[in-house]
Design a protein around this motif. Sequence first.
Motif, mmCIF file in Angstrom:
data_model
loop_
_atom_site.group_PDB
_atom_site.id
_atom_site.type_symbol
_atom_site.label_atom_id
_atom_site.label_comp_id
_atom_site.label_asym_id
_atom_site.label_seq_id
_atom_site.Cartn_x
_atom_site.Cartn_y
_atom_site.Cartn_z
ATOM 1 N N CYS A 7 0.859 -1.187 0.000
ATOM 2 C CA CYS A 7 0.000 0.000 0.000
ATOM 3 C C CYS A 7 0.891 1.231 0.000
ATOM 4 N N ILE A 8 0.574 2.209 -0.842
ATOM 5 C CA ILE A 8 1.279 3.481 -0.850
ATOM 6 C C ILE A 8 0.335 4.548 -0.315
ATOM 7 N N ILE A 9 0.782 5.292 0.679
ATOM 8 C CA ILE A 9 -0.017 6.359 1.282
ATOM 9 C C ILE A 9 0.638 7.693 0.942
ATOM 10 N N VAL A 10 -0.136 8.581 0.340
ATOM 11 C CA VAL A 10 0.387 9.872 -0.109
ATOM 12 C C VAL A 10 -0.353 10.988 0.618
ATOM 13 N N ASP A 11 0.375 11.732 1.465
ATOM 14 C CA ASP A 11 -0.223 12.837 2.205
ATOM 15 C C ASP A 11 0.894 13.756 2.678
ATOM 16 N N ASP A 12 0.636 15.061 2.713
ATOM 17 C CA ASP A 12 1.662 16.001 3.142
ATOM 18 C C ASP A 12 1.681 16.196 4.657
ATOM 19 N N ASP A 13 0.782 15.535 5.367
ATOM 20 C CA ASP A 13 0.703 15.634 6.825
ATOM 21 C C ASP A 13 1.331 14.394 7.449
ATOM 22 N N GLU A 14 2.445 14.577 8.158
ATOM 23 C CA GLU A 14 3.156 13.440 8.734
ATOM 24 C C GLU A 14 2.292 12.686 9.733
ATOM 25 N N ILE A 31 4.105 -1.099 3.607
ATOM 26 C CA ILE A 31 3.390 0.167 3.521
ATOM 27 C C ILE A 31 4.410 1.267 3.269
ATOM 28 N N VAL A 32 4.246 1.960 2.150
ATOM 29 C CA VAL A 32 5.159 3.030 1.764
ATOM 30 C C VAL A 32 4.444 4.358 1.970
ATOM 31 N N THR A 33 5.055 5.278 2.714
ATOM 32 C CA THR A 33 4.465 6.589 2.937
ATOM 33 C C THR A 33 5.302 7.654 2.244
ATOM 34 N N VAL A 34 4.648 8.530 1.495
ATOM 35 C CA VAL A 34 5.330 9.621 0.790
ATOM 36 C C VAL A 34 4.538 10.903 0.992
ATOM 37 N N SER A 36 4.735 13.851 -1.148
ATOM 38 C CA SER A 36 4.573 14.763 -2.280
ATOM 39 C C SER A 36 4.200 13.990 -3.537
ATOM 40 N N PRO A 37 3.580 14.658 -4.514
ATOM 41 C CA PRO A 37 3.198 13.989 -5.767
ATOM 42 C C PRO A 37 4.371 13.360 -6.501
ATOM 43 N N ASP A 38 5.503 14.049 -6.559
ATOM 44 C CA ASP A 38 6.662 13.498 -7.277
ATOM 45 C C ASP A 38 7.129 12.186 -6.650
ATOM 46 N N LYS A 39 7.179 12.158 -5.334
ATOM 47 C CA LYS A 39 7.601 10.939 -4.651
ATOM 48 C C LYS A 39 6.577 9.824 -4.846
ATOM 49 N N ALA A 40 5.310 10.205 -4.951
ATOM 50 C CA ALA A 40 4.264 9.200 -5.161
ATOM 51 C C ALA A 40 4.427 8.510 -6.505
ATOM 52 N N LEU A 41 4.696 9.296 -7.544
ATOM 53 C CA LEU A 41 4.896 8.726 -8.876
ATOM 54 C C LEU A 41 6.092 7.793 -8.903
ATOM 55 N N ALA A 42 7.172 8.196 -8.234
ATOM 56 C CA ALA A 42 8.382 7.361 -8.198
ATOM 57 C C ALA A 42 8.126 6.070 -7.430
ATOM 58 N N ALA A 43 7.412 6.162 -6.310
ATOM 59 C CA ALA A 43 7.124 4.972 -5.507
ATOM 60 C C ALA A 43 6.244 3.992 -6.262
ATOM 61 N N ALA A 44 5.227 4.511 -6.955
ATOM 62 C CA ALA A 44 4.327 3.637 -7.705
ATOM 63 C C ALA A 44 5.024 3.008 -8.897
ATOM 64 N N ALA A 45 5.960 3.748 -9.508
ATOM 65 C CA ALA A 45 6.658 3.230 -10.688
ATOM 66 C C ALA A 45 7.519 2.029 -10.355
ATOM 67 N N GLY A 46 8.033 1.967 -9.147
ATOM 68 C CA GLY A 46 8.913 0.858 -8.777
ATOM 69 C C GLY A 46 8.199 -0.306 -8.141
ATOM 70 N N ARG A 47 6.895 -0.212 -8.030
ATOM 71 C CA ARG A 47 6.122 -1.270 -7.379
ATOM 72 C C ARG A 47 4.830 -1.517 -8.155
ATOM 73 N N PHE A 58 -2.545 19.280 -1.346
ATOM 74 C CA PHE A 58 -1.176 19.332 -0.840
ATOM 75 C C PHE A 58 -0.756 20.753 -0.459
ATOM 76 N N ALA A 59 -1.065 21.735 -1.282
ATOM 77 C CA ALA A 59 -0.676 23.116 -0.986
ATOM 78 C C ALA A 59 -1.405 23.608 0.257
ATOM 79 N N ARG A 60 -0.710 24.403 1.062
ATOM 80 C CA ARG A 60 -1.303 24.925 2.289
ATOM 81 C C ARG A 60 -2.583 25.711 1.977
ATOM 82 N N GLY A 61 -3.671 25.351 2.646
ATOM 83 C CA GLY A 61 -4.924 26.062 2.474
ATOM 84 C C GLY A 61 -5.762 25.605 1.297
ATOM 85 N N ALA A 62 -5.240 24.711 0.466
ATOM 86 C CA ALA A 62 -5.997 24.252 -0.711
ATOM 87 C C ALA A 62 -7.145 23.354 -0.291
ATOM 88 N N THR A 63 -8.289 23.552 -0.944
ATOM 89 C CA THR A 63 -9.466 22.727 -0.644
ATOM 90 C C THR A 63 -10.180 22.231 -1.889
#
Length: 452
Positions: A7-14, A31-34, A36-47, A58-63
């Motif tokens: 499972c890959i979990i992508v979130d900017d909140d630790e 379980i892989v945690t990342v 940022s979007p760039d890290k998510a693409l790299a993690a998914a590409a290798g698995r 991801f951006a502060r305040g974005a909804t």
Amino acid sequence: MADFDCCIIVDDDEDILVAARLALRGLFREIVTVSSPDKALAAAAGRSPDVILLDANFARGATDAQEGLALLDQLLAADPEAIIVMITAHAGVNVAVDAMKHGATDFVSKPWENDRLVQTVRTAAALRRSRRAAPAGQAASSNGAPLIGSAPAMARVHSLIARAAPTDANVLVLGENGTGKELVARALHDQSLRAAKPMVTVDLGAIATELIDSELFGHVKGAFTDARADRIGRIQAADGGTLFLDEIGNLPLHLQPKLLTALEQRQVTPVGANKAVPVDIRVIAATNMTTTMLRDPRSFRQDLLFRLNTVEIDLPPLRDRREDIPALIDHYLAHYAARYGRTHSTVPPETRAALVHHDWPGNVRALRHAVERAVILAGDAPLTPDHFALLPNEPALRMTTASSAPDLNLDRVERRLVEEALKKHGYNISAAAQELGVSRAALYRRMEKHGL
């Protein structure tokens, strides 16, 4: 032992990453945690992850979820069969529906309840597994999860799918556990005029009874103690597409009138709301209950049954289409040999005959697990019946015999008890779980473990 691989979990909140990892650690080997979007693409590409749990913002305040939706599109472009569950703190109708339209399999809102998160992710991972394991063949669907089988008993199924799929008629799929009811639903959706819209699956056998109302119809903020925000229900999420109600026989009697009203009036009222929301859905339901049980008004409302079974498809058990077993064996042998990097083992005629004559009480699911086990254990050696761990065809293993001591093997005893409870209650999951003293989710895990 974990049920799934990755499972890959992508979130900017630790804190979210840690909470999700802890909640899901029993489900996945990795379980892989990342963050940022760039890290998510790299993690998914290798698995080849079973599930990607993806934050909407991801951006502060974005909804507005634009970053999450853009990443969702990129992940699906790289792997069209990826299973992605969107997570957001702003679980409004628009975000959830947009995510489903972009190809998300499901959604959860944060802060979440751990049981709800685990159930959602488990269902999503099981879908990924079924897509990987589905054999190539007939009733092909756009997502690569077709049904295989050319036996006369399956010919009727393929014919009904071909005729019912292009219509908007509701379909009821009957069949024992492991026969492929979800694959029939998927084929019906993919061959329908709604194929470009989402197919939303609700496993009513894996949701706690007290959560089903909110899960199906949604709720508004303050509707009950833990309702901290508005939450869209699965019926509304399927708007424009297909709603697949798996294990419909587990829908409590007190909620059946509400579902019937929603289907008749084509609108839903979230828990705690005063205003109904219009929906446009096609319903496919499935159950392992027998026709006799379904027609008993004490367990199922007959007016709801009439609404659901405009077309009825009865999937045969594997023992009634034994001529399909060799094709299934060959497919799964090739599949698992490739998956585990093994050579394609040969199946001597005597082994193939034993497999064909076995009753397979867990149907295709049990055969798939048996083949996987054989591929792992046999290596390059010719396959024997022992590699498949075939159990006797009797209804259940006896605890004792006249000439032997009690069977104290925990796995065999557990399998026997689960099988006896299922048969006693006509494979009604709720009743069998109550008899065994476990939750429905726990019973499903044991059924999966033992190939039932």
